[in-house]
Design a protein around this motif. Sequence first.
Motif, PDB file in Angstrom:
ATOM      1  N   ARG A   1     -12.462 -37.472 -38.451  1.00 24.16           N
ATOM      2  CA  ARG A   1     -12.158 -37.357 -37.021  1.00 24.16           C
ATOM      3  C   ARG A   1     -11.124 -36.264 -36.768  1.00 24.16           C
ATOM      4  N   ALA A   2     -10.177 -36.079 -37.699  1.00 21.26           N
ATOM      5  CA  ALA A   2      -9.182 -35.021 -37.541  1.00 21.26           C
ATOM      6  C   ALA A   2      -9.851 -33.653 -37.539  1.00 21.26           C
ATOM      7  N   LEU A   3     -10.849 -33.469 -38.407  1.00 16.84           N
ATOM      8  CA  LEU A   3     -11.583 -32.206 -38.426  1.00 16.84           C
ATOM      9  C   LEU A   3     -12.336 -32.001 -37.123  1.00 16.84           C
ATOM     10  N   TRP A   4     -12.921 -33.082 -36.595  1.00 20.76           N
ATOM     11  CA  TRP A   4     -13.634 -32.961 -35.326  1.00 20.76           C
ATOM     12  C   TRP A   4     -12.669 -32.605 -34.183  1.00 20.76           C
ATOM     13  N   LYS A   5     -11.478 -33.225 -34.169  1.00 19.13           N
ATOM     14  CA  LYS A   5     -10.524 -32.928 -33.099  1.00 19.13           C
ATOM     15  C   LYS A   5     -10.160 -31.448 -33.078  1.00 19.13           C
ATOM     16  N   ALA A   6     -10.240 -30.798 -34.241  1.00 19.61           N
ATOM     17  CA  ALA A   6      -9.933 -29.362 -34.322  1.00 19.61           C
ATOM     18  C   ALA A   6     -11.158 -28.493 -34.110  1.00 19.61           C
ATOM     19  N   ASN A   7     -12.328 -29.120 -33.917  1.00 19.80           N
ATOM     20  CA  ASN A   7     -13.574 -28.351 -33.818  1.00 19.80           C
ATOM     21  C   ASN A   7     -14.517 -28.968 -32.790  1.00 19.80           C
ATOM     22  N   ASN A   8     -14.187 -28.780 -31.519  1.00 20.05           N
ATOM     23  CA  ASN A   8     -15.105 -29.176 -30.450  1.00 20.05           C
ATOM     24  C   ASN A   8     -14.824 -28.330 -29.224  1.00 20.05           C
ATOM     25  N   GLU A   9     -15.638 -28.490 -28.211  1.00 17.83           N
ATOM     26  CA  GLU A   9     -15.575 -27.600 -27.049  1.00 17.83           C
ATOM     27  C   GLU A   9     -14.299 -27.752 -26.220  1.00 17.83           C
ATOM     28  N   ASN A  10     -13.525 -28.831 -26.431  1.00 14.82           N
ATOM     29  CA  ASN A  10     -12.298 -29.043 -25.666  1.00 14.82           C
ATOM     30  C   ASN A  10     -11.050 -28.549 -26.396  1.00 14.82           C
ATOM     31  N   THR A  11     -11.164 -28.261 -27.677  1.00 15.53           N
ATOM     32  CA  THR A  11      -9.982 -27.987 -28.496  1.00 15.53           C
ATOM     33  C   THR A  11      -9.226 -26.743 -28.041  1.00 15.53           C
ATOM     34  N   TYR A  12      -9.932 -25.668 -27.784  1.00 11.28           N
ATOM     35  CA  TYR A  12      -9.264 -24.400 -27.469  1.00 11.28           C
ATOM     36  C   TYR A  12      -8.345 -24.545 -26.257  1.00 11.28           C
ATOM     37  N   ASP A  13      -8.851 -25.132 -25.181  1.00  9.60           N
ATOM     38  CA  ASP A  13      -8.049 -25.253 -23.954  1.00  9.60           C
ATOM     39  C   ASP A  13      -6.849 -26.170 -24.156  1.00  9.60           C
ATOM     40  N   VAL A  14      -7.028 -27.245 -24.917  1.00 16.10           N
ATOM     41  CA  VAL A  14      -5.909 -28.161 -25.173  1.00 16.10           C
ATOM     42  C   VAL A  14      -4.803 -27.436 -25.927  1.00 16.10           C
ATOM     43  N   LEU A  15      -5.164 -26.689 -26.956  1.00 17.53           N
ATOM     44  CA  LEU A  15      -4.170 -25.961 -27.737  1.00 17.53           C
ATOM     45  C   LEU A  15      -3.555 -24.813 -26.936  1.00 17.53           C
ATOM     46  N   ALA A  16      -4.350 -24.160 -26.106  1.00 15.48           N
ATOM     47  CA  ALA A  16      -3.858 -23.019 -25.332  1.00 15.48           C
ATOM     48  C   ALA A  16      -2.776 -23.428 -24.338  1.00 15.48           C
ATOM     49  N   ARG A  17      -2.824 -24.667 -23.858  1.00 12.87           N
ATOM     50  CA  ARG A  17      -1.802 -25.101 -22.896  1.00 12.87           C
ATOM     51  C   ARG A  17      -0.628 -25.820 -23.575  1.00 12.87           C
ATOM     52  N   GLY A  18      -0.533 -25.722 -24.896  1.00 14.56           N
ATOM     53  CA  GLY A  18       0.612 -26.273 -25.607  1.00 14.56           C
ATOM     54  C   GLY A  18       0.407 -27.661 -26.161  1.00 14.56           C
ATOM     55  N   GLY A  19      -0.807 -28.199 -26.050  1.00  7.75           N
ATOM     56  CA  GLY A  19      -1.086 -29.507 -26.620  1.00  7.75           C
ATOM     57  C   GLY A  19      -1.412 -29.402 -28.099  1.00  7.75           C
ATOM     58  N   TRP A  20      -1.751 -30.542 -28.685  1.00  7.44           N
ATOM     59  CA  TRP A  20      -2.146 -30.566 -30.083  1.00  7.44           C
ATOM     60  C   TRP A  20      -3.487 -31.267 -30.165  1.00  7.44           C
ATOM     61  N   ILE A  21      -4.128 -31.214 -31.332  1.00  9.93           N
ATOM     62  CA  ILE A  21      -5.480 -31.753 -31.448  1.00  9.93           C
ATOM     63  C   ILE A  21      -5.526 -33.251 -31.158  1.00  9.93           C
ATOM     64  N   ASP A  22      -4.397 -33.946 -31.304  1.00  9.78           N
ATOM     65  CA  ASP A  22      -4.370 -35.368 -30.961  1.00  9.78           C
ATOM     66  C   ASP A  22      -4.614 -35.598 -29.468  1.00  9.78           C
ATOM     67  N   ASP A  23      -4.424 -34.549 -28.658  1.00  7.02           N
ATOM     68  CA  ASP A  23      -4.626 -34.673 -27.214  1.00  7.02           C
ATOM     69  C   ASP A  23      -6.072 -34.419 -26.796  1.00  7.02           C
ATOM     70  N   VAL A  24      -6.928 -34.042 -27.733  1.00  3.35           N
ATOM     71  CA  VAL A  24      -8.340 -33.782 -27.419  1.00  3.35           C
ATOM     72  C   VAL A  24      -9.029 -35.099 -27.074  1.00  3.35           C
ATOM     73  N   PRO A  25      -9.762 -35.166 -25.947  1.00  4.46           N
ATOM     74  CA  PRO A  25     -10.423 -36.423 -25.569  1.00  4.46           C
ATOM     75  C   PRO A  25     -11.522 -36.809 -26.553  1.00  4.46           C
ATOM     76  N   GLU A  26     -11.706 -38.101 -26.709  1.00  2.88           N
ATOM     77  CA  GLU A  26     -12.721 -38.615 -27.621  1.00  2.88           C
ATOM     78  C   GLU A  26     -14.130 -38.316 -27.101  1.00  2.88           C
ATOM     79  N   PRO A  27     -15.098 -38.175 -27.986  1.00  2.00           N
ATOM     80  CA  PRO A  27     -16.484 -37.986 -27.531  1.00  2.00           C
ATOM     81  C   PRO A  27     -16.987 -39.254 -26.848  1.00  2.00           C
ATOM     82  N   PRO A  28     -17.848 -39.134 -25.855  1.00  3.56           N
ATOM     83  CA  PRO A  28     -18.356 -40.309 -25.148  1.00  3.56           C
ATOM     84  C   PRO A  28     -19.043 -41.276 -26.104  1.00  3.56           C
TER      85      PRO A  28
END
Length: 417
Positions: A234-261
């Motif tokens: 799951r940690a690898l997925w949090k770093a590799n999905n369509e939401n990751t870039y924007d979360v990191l760009a605004r100062g967040g971390w991969i733990d802030d990436v929303p879960e898949p439905p």
Amino acid sequence: MTRRQAYVLVVAAAVAPRALVLAVERGTILSQLVEKSDRFAQTLVASGTFGFLPGRPSAYTQPLYAWFLAGLYQVLERHWLVVGVAQIVVAALTAVLVFEIGRRVVSQAVGLAGALVATLHPFLVWHDVHTNREILDGLLLAAIALLALVVAERRGTLLALALGAAVGLAVLGNARLALLPLVLAAYVAWPFRPRGRASALAGAVLAGAVLAIAPWVVRNDVRVGCPAITTDARALWKANNENTYDVLARGGWIDDVPEPPGAPPWPELAADLTLAGTPTEVDECAQATYYRELVFDFWREQPGEKGRLAVQAVGMLWSPTFSVESEAGGGITRLGRDIVEPLFMIAVYLLAIVGAFLVPRRFLVLVLLLVGYNTLLAMVFAGTVRYRAPFDSLLALLAAAALVRGWRALRGRRALA
């Protein structure tokens, strides 16, 4: 300065500032930014089970740091002073190993300067006393670098086996290092002759790594259901999905990436639900497969987005400033990280570039292999200061070579004047 005097100075430089930070941060050591290994350690000591809950074995983290904490809790107690002092000791040992690397490859002066630069790294002075697994990463990486240099010099099979065992322990502390045994095997084999001797050294490195890692993998196969170093895909997925870039760009971390439905509860959440009165079972091996497939689908279907993430990861890894807001702290801590840390790292980077032309080629190749491997892994996973910091001791040694050469040149000019 004698070698013993250098040891005293290096250890003092490692201990004194960290002891001060520990005294100031004592209330947060076991309450803020705590690695989940701490929970594993508490469960292991209380019940003998390595997992989130007694009687429910887990492989949802790399085990080394949890074992380290469990040893402290079992022998002493779970207390901020116990953890802080133990980790300061580890930091001091790391500084001594850095000194030995520099002394061996260049000179005692370079070893001393490199150890001081490495151990006075502002981020590490703060980070080392908190519950973080990177404290062991730094120690093991220094040991690996020293052993690799010794093996390259003496060509001993037993030393190569010890190097492999050290790399195996590093993998148990950080699963992203899983391919590092191959890199180190190639390093010690190159450019030895005859080929048979080179192959024997490379084989010993790989054998040592396998011997260190295999018992844990077998345990997971028997107790958890699959042969893995960790089931936390799951940690690898949090770093590799369509939401990751924007979360990191605004100062967040991969733990802030929303879960898949529709995603199932991960092991830690399942344990929390169980403790809250809602028994929740989880199949860690099935979840690992589920998240790996999501990652592979993302790479295959959105290669351009993955390319953007890779570039972003490299920038975050090597940035002298902090890009993750949760790591920036507040008050005087933020001031130090916004000003002191960037200035420190910019100086290290510039001096390391100069120092790269002053150190023996064999050492430079090792540095480039290790930091290059870390950079490639950041492109696959994610980049942040705490993932780079354990490798910064190698850059500190390159910077030290430039500092010592510059100091000697300055003294020579003064003498002529």
